[in-house]
Design a protein around this motif. Sequence first.
Motif, PDB file in Angstrom:
ATOM      1  N   LYS A   1       0.843  -1.190   0.000  1.00  0.00           N
ATOM      2  CA  LYS A   1       0.000   0.000   0.000  1.00  0.00           C
ATOM      3  C   LYS A   1       0.883   1.247   0.000  1.00  0.00           C
ATOM      4  CE  LYS A   1      -3.600  -2.477   2.568  1.00  0.00           C
ATOM      5  NZ  LYS A   1      -2.840  -3.721   2.772  1.00  0.00           N
TER       6      LYS A   1
ATOM      7  N   LYS B   1      -7.636   3.881  -4.002  1.00  0.00           N
ATOM      8  CA  LYS B   1      -8.731   4.113  -3.071  1.00  0.00           C
ATOM      9  C   LYS B   1      -8.139   4.440  -1.714  1.00  0.00           C
ATOM     10  CE  LYS B   1     -12.176   0.940  -5.042  1.00  0.00           C
ATOM     11  NZ  LYS B   1     -13.009  -0.261  -4.755  1.00  0.00           N
TER      12      LYS B   1
ATOM     13  N   TYR C   1      -6.729   3.826  -9.990  1.00  0.00           N
ATOM     14  CA  TYR C   1      -7.211   2.706  -9.185  1.00  0.00           C
ATOM     15  C   TYR C   1      -7.078   2.962  -7.683  1.00  0.00           C
ATOM     16  CZ  TYR C   1      -6.918   0.282 -13.656  1.00  0.00           C
ATOM     17  OH  TYR C   1      -7.078  -0.072 -14.967  1.00  0.00           O
TER      18      TYR C   1
ATOM     19  N   ARG D   1     -12.101   2.000   5.453  1.00  0.00           N
ATOM     20  CA  ARG D   1     -12.956   1.368   4.450  1.00  0.00           C
ATOM     21  C   ARG D   1     -13.644   0.107   4.975  1.00  0.00           C
ATOM     22  NH1 ARG D   1     -14.036   3.082  -0.438  1.00  0.00           N
ATOM     23  NH2 ARG D   1     -12.457   4.706  -0.188  1.00  0.00           N
TER      24      ARG D   1
ATOM     25  N   LEU E   1      -7.918   3.864   1.847  1.00  0.00           N
ATOM     26  CA  LEU E   1      -8.308   2.784   2.750  1.00  0.00           C
ATOM     27  C   LEU E   1      -8.505   3.294   4.169  1.00  0.00           C
ATOM     28  CD1 LEU E   1      -5.828   0.040   1.500  1.00  0.00           C
ATOM     29  CD2 LEU E   1      -8.202   0.398   0.796  1.00  0.00           C
TER      30      LEU E   1
ATOM     31  N   TRP F   1      -3.339   4.428   0.926  1.00  0.00           N
ATOM     32  CA  TRP F   1      -3.987   4.161  -0.355  1.00  0.00           C
ATOM     33  C   TRP F   1      -3.786   2.703  -0.765  1.00  0.00           C
ATOM     34  CZ3 TRP F   1      -6.590   8.316  -2.464  1.00  0.00           C
ATOM     35  CH2 TRP F   1      -6.231   9.602  -2.023  1.00  0.00           C
ATOM     36  N   SER F   2      -4.740   2.210  -1.543  1.00  0.00           N
ATOM     37  CA  SER F   2      -4.643   0.839  -2.058  1.00  0.00           C
ATOM     38  C   SER F   2      -3.599   0.741  -3.165  1.00  0.00           C
ATOM     39  CB  SER F   2      -5.999   0.380  -2.589  1.00  0.00           C
ATOM     40  OG  SER F   2      -6.419   1.222  -3.657  1.00  0.00           O
ATOM     41  N   HIS F   3      -3.435   1.807  -3.949  1.00  0.00           N
ATOM     42  CA  HIS F   3      -2.458   1.880  -5.024  1.00  0.00           C
ATOM     43  C   HIS F   3      -1.735   3.209  -4.892  1.00  0.00           C
ATOM     44  CE1 HIS F   3      -5.366  -1.103  -6.474  1.00  0.00           C
ATOM     45  NE2 HIS F   3      -4.434  -1.535  -7.339  1.00  0.00           N
TER      46      HIS F   3
END
Length: 1022
Positions: free
Chosen positions: A626, A948, A946, A962, A950, A938-940
Amino acid sequence: MRKIVVCLSVLLAAISARAQVTFPVNGVTDKRGGAYAFTNVTLVQDANTTIKNATLVIENGKIAAINPKQVPANAIVVDCKDKYIYPSFIDLYTSYGIPEQERRAGGFQFGAPQQLDNDTKGAYGWNKAIKSYIDAFAIFSKDAAKAEQLRNAGFGTVLTHQADGIVRGTGVVVTLTDESDNAAIVKERASAHYSFSKGTSTQSYPSSMMGSISLLRQTYIDAAWYKNNPGSKEGTNLALQSFNNIQDLPQIFEANDKWDAIRADRVGDEAGVQYIIRAGGNEYQRIKEVAATKAKFIVGLNFPDAQDVEDPQNARFVSLGDLKAWELAPSNPASFEKNNIDFCLTASGLQNPNTFLANLRKAIQYGLSEKAALNALTANPAKLIGISDKVGSLEVGKLANFIITSEPVFNDKAVILQNWVSGVKYGVKEDAWTPSAGVYNLVLNRMTGASKYALEVKANNVANVIGTDTLPAKLSVAFKSVSLSFSEKKAPRGGRGGAAPVAAASLRLSGVDNGNGYWQGTGVDTLGNPFTWTAILTGNEVAKTADSSKAKSLNIISQVTYPFGAYGTTDLPKQETILIKNATVWTSESAGILESTDVLLKNGKIAAIGKGLSDPSAKIIDGTGKHLSAGIIDEHSHIATSSINEGSHSMTSEARIGDNLNPDDINIYRQLSGGVTTSHILHGSANTIGGQTQLIKLRWGATDDALKFAGADPFIKFALGENVKRTTSTNNIRFPDTRMGVEQVLMDAFQRASDYQDAIKAASAGTKKGGSVNPFTKVRRDLSLDALVEIMNSQRFITCHSYVQSEITYTMRVAEKFGFKVNTFTHILEGYKVADKMKVHGSNASTFSDWWGYKAEVQDAISQNASIMHKVGLNVAINSDDAEMARRLNQEAAKSIKHNMSKEDALKMVTINPAKMLHVDGKVGSIKVGKDADVVLWSHEPTSIYAKALTTIVDGTIYFDREKDNELRAAIAKERNALILKMLAEKRGGANVTAARPTFNVINECGDHEHNHGILDAHEEN
């Protein structure tokens, strides 16, 4: 000689009696007051004192005695066995007897003609919403129909005022008598009244909540100046003169919301005034903050009805907040009691006062004690406005204002029988004047002999005659009159096919109640034969049912959450020690991007950055795979406010966004889900010099004050171009009307501010023992010029709405002429044309990524704008100006990567760069030891489409997670469904139900110089 004195005394008494008759009467003028003795009554003198089997004597409209040794010989005796007498209720918030004001379209709104000046004739002030000169007693005229409605609800005295304007003048205390207007008035100038609503004023200013607050703040300042400078050149100002004259009265402020109550109290604190606040009905949602105001409150009972949510399509547009409010609103009065807040109750806000007692009993069912309820209707209001010597309790010498009830007044089955106002009887439900409940020996003395029955009497004239069968009877006992009818045998059933039963002929009796359970009279049988009858109470009482208001089960589903509605929590999230392990860290610092790195958050700060960090007290978040960045900062936002534009005048620098923050705005939560942690909330772009901005942190669930970014430099919003000159308006009469005029507004404003500053300096130059002279004893303080002086002294900074290069250029020249700079040009879609000039001037640029073509000013906009300004050396940010776009600012910033900007520099446009232009880069904007723990996991990588958010953390507190969000969604769906089923049960149980009302959420935008957009956003849980 003694005989002469006696004669003279009689003569003087006669003259005195005649002097009271000041109006000619067409008829007999000897109207006698008389005396009454109410015996055998349960007398509730006040909430603390109840006397059983009491006698109350009244004479000439006042209470003459309580439990006298002997009832006066001239008194009419009223047997009140099994009755209750209470002080009549007092309502402190009415417009009873005041002419309704005609409301015309006006003010600052789309399509409405503008009105800049006060068109009221006379030597009044400049603003039509300041009506301090209105005296309610001078325009009062009794209203028999409304008086009857209020009396039927138990009220005998009301405080009434003209509910129109921000300053509304004085209120008058009146009794609800049908006598003359003169006789009704108890206290002429009893109170002073205020609100945030300008009412019927057609003047453009104010057009917003913050404008109303500013006008009221300035009025206090102007009134003090007027009082202390009687020889000022402005001459007589009746509005300010009367404003000063009413300051010693109880000050009552109408607030229609929990946050309005807090706002009002802050205005009062600044002015040194403690308001009595008319509550909005949702104070239970923030009762601790409401209690902290130390104000006394007037609380309404206009609870929301259940909505018709039978149709799922209708139900889906009713927000969870509205569903919860329907269930919990009746707990509002109890929340005041439980938090030791002094309060009164009012019937105002109810469509029909007849529902007052039912709603009051509902409030008691929800936890309000009967003692507090009675105090709130009697002693408390009397004390608040200084009429305790006349009403509020039953004591000798006070007005004979009282109600007679069939049972304790707060019982569900209690009926108000009579309401006595100033010693005059007004019947309410006299036909329910039921004698002692019990069983009577009923004897009919017929020519054929005596017929004997048992007459069973229950509360509220419900009766049965018991002979061979138990037969329902129709009973009416009105004061001393008794009527009774019944059939001696049951009605025969109808014929075949389910026909209705045949009505049986009835015996008809009428007579009188002689008191002590003895009735007698005459009657006729079914053949018309007359007879006499008696009914004597045997003493066998019918068992009373328990009070249903306390027996019902509430079955409460909802809880108060912060904020109140979807995604709120019962407890505010708490700051934690958090260790984020093994993440890719985008520092937005010279350190760049750090792979497989740990970040420790402690005490709300970034405590450490490195590999292999540990802390046994820390909550561990696995950041493997992440990305961690600083929280996103939106330099230009319009969320979380009640109003965004005070667009009435060309300059409204006195208006403050911080005065009308709305911490319940769902957009705070939504933007946290997009990684935003700090937002700069700007005034709109309707005027050249707009209002003062407010920097906030997105602390979801916090109060309006707790949202504010502590210690941040103050800013103000300026604007140029089409919005300011009202290009799209057909009703514009306000200067400026051209781009040239905009420049002249700036020049004029700062020249006035410069002169104002010089006057303050000159006034401060003189000294006294112990220090400097207060300059505002010599210079009239102006809140709008104060803000401009701050700009010239680098104590307040400008963010300027702009598009066209020529306007950007002349604005910088005006600033340089007066010795300051424009801190930030926002929007600035032609910034690429003047980037070199801006760099020399020292401005920052906050812009959009690729907006184009939505009006004439942006025809030259290009998507390379941000990249070009960055390459020239400007500090550039990407802003939202849009509640929806703010949820993806990371992606908006990433669009500049296609124009040869690096990923790191792109992310900096929504992290460290806006932090720099807002002067808070020492606290936020990057991941650096010592800075505030405002970070996003962040997820990415954050510049990816992409990506998100979190976990979003502000000050070391997790405000969005999330996984937790998924749990909340499930809980919200469950709670919604339960509340909808409860509403449906109410409907099927016969309760009042209104049509389903969609919940609207106002979305503010910069260009809302004509109106705000009401967005159907009820299904906020999505």
